[in-house]
Design an enzyme around this catalytic site. Structure first.
Site, short mmCIF file in Angstrom:
data_model
loop_
_atom_site.label_atom_id
_atom_site.label_comp_id
_atom_site.label_asym_id
_atom_site.label_seq_id
_atom_site.Cartn_x
_atom_site.Cartn_y
_atom_site.Cartn_z
N CYS A 12 5.43 5.71 23.62
CA CYS A 12 6.28 6.33 24.65
C CYS A 12 7.71 6.39 24.16
O CYS A 12 8.22 5.41 23.63
CB CYS A 12 6.28 5.47 25.91
SG CYS A 12 4.82 5.71 26.89
N GLY B 245 0.83 -1.21 0.00
CA GLY B 245 0.00 0.00 0.00
C GLY B 245 0.86 1.25 0.00
O GLY B 245 0.52 2.26 -0.63
N1 PLP Z 1 -2.39 3.38 4.25
C1 PLP Z 1 -3.08 2.99 5.33
C2 PLP Z 1 -4.35 3.71 5.67
C3 PLP Z 1 -2.63 1.94 6.13
O1 PLP Z 1 -3.34 1.58 7.21
C4 PLP Z 1 -1.42 1.30 5.78
C5 PLP Z 1 -0.88 0.23 6.62
O2 PLP Z 1 -1.14 0.16 7.81
C6 PLP Z 1 -0.73 1.72 4.61
C7 PLP Z 1 -1.25 2.76 3.88
C8 PLP Z 1 0.52 1.05 4.17
O3 PLP Z 1 0.25 -0.24 3.65
P1 PLP Z 1 1.41 -1.32 3.52
O4 PLP Z 1 1.62 -1.89 4.87
O5 PLP Z 1 0.89 -2.33 2.55
O6 PLP Z 1 2.60 -0.61 3.00
#
Ligand code: PLP
Length: 383
Positions: free
Chosen positions: A332, A78
């Site tokens: 933290c 992503g």
């Molecule tokens: N965008 C959102 C909203 C996410 O929650 C995440 C991962 O937690 C990402 C992008 C990134 O995805 P990836 O882990 O496949 O790089």
């Protein structure tokens, strides 16, 4: 959905971080990790199976979101899809408009891409959100009337508080003022019904490991006709736009997992919301003081809670010792607790903010587990 299990028996309630691989995805992937190891770009007969598998995965994925197969581009995650959407459009139009509008609560894949683009000359505007984490369409409208923008990127659903954004309305406004619209739908794809044509969006990012697919693979939807610079230069894969030999097994596993989710989307949504309601009612029956963050319109099973005069990280560690995996809204360091940008943006009162945790339920959770999570929280917070 049947998934692989963790070796250690824990109650896993961090599905927004990642999910277990579904058996159907695993089975679909196996041939491409073993005997069908050919490179889909090669021309001989033996590579037909991998070529066909990538093509049919593209069709399945396109079908799940109402897109055309040629509008789906495979990525490594992503994060890559988000980086590509922003940088690909910014570099394509570099000599023209340089203004990008996004929200204050995006994932770091968007926020840090924006930081980079600012350093190379783009202007970035961050839209505020209300106390539920919703970007007001009016805020976008007034930002657009002041000066036109190249691109608007607002997430479909937030990863910390689960809030679903009014993406269709925001996309309409962006288009009215001549801007493109991208949405980071990493938390939404496979969890809520979604059709790119009905939403009227230009680009969408997704990631397989958030819907019981394998890690290390995702996709970017790009509406037909939109030109953008590649992020990775090299071979001619992905219609010459994303170089690199395809992760065939990953792509096939992603398509299988997404198709599986689409079959039971509504049923799963109802089940996850029942579990979420059960957890909440157990907590409400106790004397613990807490707030629920986010909006009524949220990702199924996602629950962000802020406890009065507590520390999220302490709660996480205590639950971890009891065999329960959850996430926090703060981290933290040695001297202080740093609140996440999302918890800051929605203005959680100071006496609650540091006690923020995120519970994200999945279809491998059940009533017994949810009751156990509630009891553990009540025990830890009563001490
Ligand atoms: N965008 C959102 C909203 C996410 O929650 C995440 C991962 O937690 C990402 C992008 C990134 O995805 P990836 O882990 O496949 O790089």
């Amino acid at each position: 959905m049947q998934t692989v299990f963790m070796k250690k028996p824990i109650i896993y309630a961090d599905h927004a971080a990642t999910t277990a691989l579904s058996f159907r995805a695993l089975e679909a992937m196996k041939p491409f990790l073993t005997e069908d190891y050919t490179n889909p770009s090669t021309l001989y007969h033996a590579a037909r199976a991998s070529r066909k598998a990538v093509a049919s995965a593209r069709e399945q994925i396109a079908d799940s979101i109402g897109a055309l197969p040629e509008e789906i581009r495979f990525t490594s995650c992503g994060t890559e899809a988000d980086n590509w959407a922003l940088k690909g459009i910014a570099f394509q139009h570099f000599n023209q408009r340089k203004r990008i509008i996004t929200s204050a609560i995006e994932h770091h894949a968007i926020l840090r891409s924006c930081d980079f683009l600012r350093r190379v000359g783009c202007e970035i505007l961050y839209l505020p959100v209300d106390s539920r984490g919703i970007v007001a369409p009016d805020a976008l409208e007034s930002a657009m009337t002041k000066e036109s923008a190249l691109l608007v990127s607002v997430m479909m659903a937030n990863n910390e508080i689960g809030t679903i954004e009014p993406v269709s309305q925001l996309a309409d406004i962006a288009h009215h003022y001549g801007a493109l619209f991208h949405t980071d739908a990493v938390q939404a794809v496979g969890h809520i019904p979604l059709n790119v044509r009905e939403l009227g969006i230009d680009m969408l990012s997704a990631s397989a490991h958030k819907f019981n697919g394998p890690k290390g693979v995702g996709f970017l939807y790009v509406r037909k006709g939109i030109a953008m610079e590649p992020l990775l230069h090299g071979g001619g894969q992905e219609m010459g736009l994303r170089a690199g030999t395809e992760n065939v097994a990953g792509i096939v596993g992603m398509a299988a997992a997404l198709s599986e989710h689409m079959e039971t989307l509504d049923k799963d949504r109802q089940q996850l919301e029942l579990l979420r309601a059960l957890l909440l009612s157990r907590l409400k029956d106790s004397a613990i003081r807490f707030r629920v963050n986010g909006s009524e319109n949220h990702i199924p099973g996602s629950l962000s809670l802020s406890f009065h005069h507590a520390e999220g990280e302490m709660i996480l560690h205590r639950l971890d010792l009891m065999g329960i995996a959850i996430a926090t809204g703060s981290a933290c360091n040695s001297k202080e607790t740093v609140l996440s940008h999302v918890i800051q943006a929605i203005d959680v009162p100071e006496s609650y903010a540091q006690g923020t945790i995120r519970i994200s339920l999945g279809m491998d959770n059940n009533e017994e587990q949810v009751t156990e999570i509630a009891s553990a929280l009540i025990q830890v917070l009563s001490e």
